[in-house]
Design a protein around this motif. Structure first.
Motif, PDB file in Angstrom:
ATOM      1  N   ARG A   1      14.551  -8.894   5.228  1.00  9.23           N
ATOM      2  CA  ARG A   1      13.163  -8.745   5.030  1.00  9.23           C
ATOM      3  C   ARG A   1      12.909  -7.186   4.663  1.00  9.23           C
ATOM      4  O   ARG A   1      11.899  -6.993   3.763  1.00  9.23           O
ATOM      5  N   ALA A   2      13.567  -6.162   5.271  1.00 10.38           N
ATOM      6  CA  ALA A   2      13.109  -5.022   4.949  1.00 10.38           C
ATOM      7  C   ALA A   2      13.481  -4.541   3.461  1.00 10.38           C
ATOM      8  O   ALA A   2      12.699  -3.835   2.731  1.00 10.38           O
ATOM      9  N   PHE A   3      14.613  -5.067   2.732  1.00 12.12           N
ATOM     10  CA  PHE A   3      14.849  -5.210   1.376  1.00 12.12           C
ATOM     11  C   PHE A   3      13.648  -5.648   0.759  1.00 12.12           C
ATOM     12  O   PHE A   3      13.232  -5.169  -0.340  1.00 12.12           O
ATOM     13  N   ALA A   4      13.297  -7.149   1.012  1.00  9.28           N
ATOM     14  CA  ALA A   4      12.300  -7.651   0.272  1.00  9.28           C
ATOM     15  C   ALA A   4      10.969  -6.683   0.182  1.00  9.28           C
ATOM     16  O   ALA A   4      10.494  -6.752  -0.698  1.00  9.28           O
ATOM     17  N   LEU A   5      10.615  -6.304   1.484  1.00  7.94           N
ATOM     18  CA  LEU A   5       9.368  -5.542   1.611  1.00  7.94           C
ATOM     19  C   LEU A   5       9.603  -4.240   0.743  1.00  7.94           C
ATOM     20  O   LEU A   5       8.701  -3.703   0.013  1.00  7.94           O
ATOM     21  N   GLY A   6      10.702  -3.601   0.777  1.00  8.55           N
ATOM     22  CA  GLY A   6      10.930  -2.282   0.028  1.00  8.55           C
ATOM     23  C   GLY A   6      10.986  -2.707  -1.546  1.00  8.55           C
ATOM     24  O   GLY A   6      10.373  -1.684  -2.213  1.00  8.55           O
ATOM     25  N   TRP A   7      11.610  -3.824  -1.786  1.00  8.71           N
ATOM     26  CA  TRP A   7      11.407  -3.952  -3.351  1.00  8.71           C
ATOM     27  C   TRP A   7      10.054  -4.299  -3.785  1.00  8.71           C
ATOM     28  O   TRP A   7       9.746  -3.856  -4.726  1.00  8.71           O
ATOM     29  N   LEU A   8       9.056  -4.903  -3.046  1.00  9.82           N
ATOM     30  CA  LEU A   8       7.800  -5.145  -3.243  1.00  9.82           C
ATOM     31  C   LEU A   8       7.165  -4.026  -3.370  1.00  9.82           C
ATOM     32  O   LEU A   8       6.112  -3.595  -4.365  1.00  9.82           O
ATOM     33  N   GLY A   9       7.346  -2.994  -2.506  1.00  6.23           N
ATOM     34  CA  GLY A   9       6.501  -1.758  -2.470  1.00  6.23           C
ATOM     35  C   GLY A   9       7.011  -0.805  -3.683  1.00  6.23           C
ATOM     36  O   GLY A   9       6.174   0.056  -4.445  1.00  6.23           O
TER      37      GLY A   9
ATOM     38  N   ALA B   1       4.850   0.348 -10.953  1.00  2.00           N
ATOM     39  CA  ALA B   1       3.832  -0.081 -11.894  1.00  2.00           C
ATOM     40  C   ALA B   1       2.782   0.904 -11.620  1.00  2.00           C
ATOM     41  O   ALA B   1       1.941   1.065 -13.032  1.00  2.00           O
ATOM     42  N   CYS B   2       2.599   1.300 -10.933  1.00  2.00           N
ATOM     43  CA  CYS B   2       1.191   2.447 -10.559  1.00  2.00           C
ATOM     44  C   CYS B   2       1.645   3.491 -11.401  1.00  2.00           C
ATOM     45  O   CYS B   2       0.783   4.160 -12.102  1.00  2.00           O
TER      46      CYS B   2
ATOM     47  N   SER C   1       0.930  -1.363  -0.040  1.00  2.00           N
ATOM     48  CA  SER C   1       0.024   0.039   0.181  1.00  2.00           C
ATOM     49  C   SER C   1       0.983   1.309   0.008  1.00  2.00           C
ATOM     50  O   SER C   1       0.606   2.332  -0.510  1.00  2.00           O
ATOM     51  N   ALA C   2       1.956   1.343   0.749  1.00  2.00           N
ATOM     52  CA  ALA C   2       2.950   2.380   0.675  1.00  2.00           C
ATOM     53  C   ALA C   2       3.266   2.663  -0.722  1.00  2.00           C
ATOM     54  O   ALA C   2       3.526   3.711  -1.272  1.00  2.00           O
ATOM     55  N   GLY C   3       3.802   1.478  -1.423  1.00  2.00           N
ATOM     56  CA  GLY C   3       4.272   1.811  -2.617  1.00  2.00           C
ATOM     57  C   GLY C   3       3.236   2.369  -3.807  1.00  2.00           C
ATOM     58  O   GLY C   3       3.367   3.098  -4.457  1.00  2.00           O
ATOM     59  N   LEU C   4       2.124   1.569  -3.560  1.00  2.00           N
ATOM     60  CA  LEU C   4       0.844   2.112  -4.417  1.00  2.00           C
ATOM     61  C   LEU C   4       0.626   3.605  -4.009  1.00  2.00           C
ATOM     62  O   LEU C   4       0.441   4.242  -5.057  1.00  2.00           O
ATOM     63  N   ALA C   5       0.606   4.020  -3.023  1.00  2.00           N
ATOM     64  CA  ALA C   5       0.326   5.355  -2.659  1.00  2.00           C
ATOM     65  C   ALA C   5       1.519   6.393  -3.241  1.00  2.00           C
ATOM     66  O   ALA C   5       1.112   7.306  -3.758  1.00  2.00           O
ATOM     67  N   LEU C   6       2.854   5.793  -3.265  1.00  2.00           N
ATOM     68  CA  LEU C   6       3.744   6.820  -3.675  1.00  2.00           C
ATOM     69  C   LEU C   6       3.538   6.676  -5.414  1.00  2.00           C
ATOM     70  O   LEU C   6       3.671   7.800  -5.986  1.00  2.00           O
ATOM     71  N   GLY C   7       3.192   5.760  -5.979  1.00  2.00           N
ATOM     72  CA  GLY C   7       2.885   5.634  -7.184  1.00  2.00           C
ATOM     73  C   GLY C   7       1.747   6.406  -7.556  1.00  2.00           C
ATOM     74  O   GLY C   7       1.986   7.276  -8.676  1.00  2.00           O
ATOM     75  N   TRP C   8       0.798   6.393  -6.877  1.00  2.00           N
ATOM     76  CA  TRP C   8      -0.368   7.251  -7.146  1.00  2.00           C
ATOM     77  C   TRP C   8      -0.211   8.879  -7.022  1.00  2.00           C
ATOM     78  O   TRP C   8      -0.633   9.613  -7.690  1.00  2.00           O
ATOM     79  N   SER C   9       1.003   9.089  -6.036  1.00  2.00           N
ATOM     80  CA  SER C   9       1.129  10.600  -5.836  1.00  2.00           C
ATOM     81  C   SER C   9       2.081  11.161  -7.203  1.00  2.00           C
ATOM     82  O   SER C   9       1.827  12.327  -7.501  1.00  2.00           O
ATOM     83  N   PHE C  10       2.524  10.118  -7.901  1.00  2.00           N
ATOM     84  CA  PHE C  10       3.291  10.829  -9.141  1.00  2.00           C
ATOM     85  C   PHE C  10       1.992  11.014 -10.293  1.00  2.00           C
ATOM     86  O   PHE C  10       2.310  11.772 -11.208  1.00  2.00           O
ATOM     87  N   VAL C  11       1.028  10.307 -10.300  1.00  2.00           N
ATOM     88  CA  VAL C  11       0.168  10.326 -11.223  1.00  2.00           C
ATOM     89  C   VAL C  11      -0.805  11.514 -11.065  1.00  2.00           C
ATOM     90  O   VAL C  11      -1.245  12.418 -12.101  1.00  2.00           O
TER      91      VAL C  11
END
Length: 72
Positions: free
Chosen positions: A54-62, A68-69, A18-28
């Motif tokens: 684990r932090a790297f994996a979660l950051g990569w996912l976000g 993508a968003c 959700s943090a990654g999608l929110a960041l992507g949406w903020s650029f749109v």
């Protein structure tokens, strides 16, 4: 039942996604200038409280979700 920490992992992944999608949406949408400030908070919490792997994996996912968003 499972191990005590097992339910937390699902929330970790959901928070990073959700943090990654929110960041992507903020650029749109240019009207959501405040969104990156809120979206970065879960990533900071994850980076400070999880192991580096684990932090790297979660950051990569976000990050992947955010790119993508923003660009798709």
């Amino acid at each position: 039942m499972g191990s005590p920490g097992r339910g937390v992992r699902g929330w970790e992944w959901l928070g990073a996604l959700s943090a990654g999608l929110a960041l992507g949406w903020s650029f749109v949408d240019y009207g959501s200038w405040w969104l990156p400030w809120v979206a970065v908070a879960p990533w900071i919490a994850i980076a400070e409280t999880r192991s580096p792997r684990r932090a790297f994996a979660l950051g990569w996912l976000g990050g992947t979700a955010g790119i993508a968003c923003a660009f798709v």
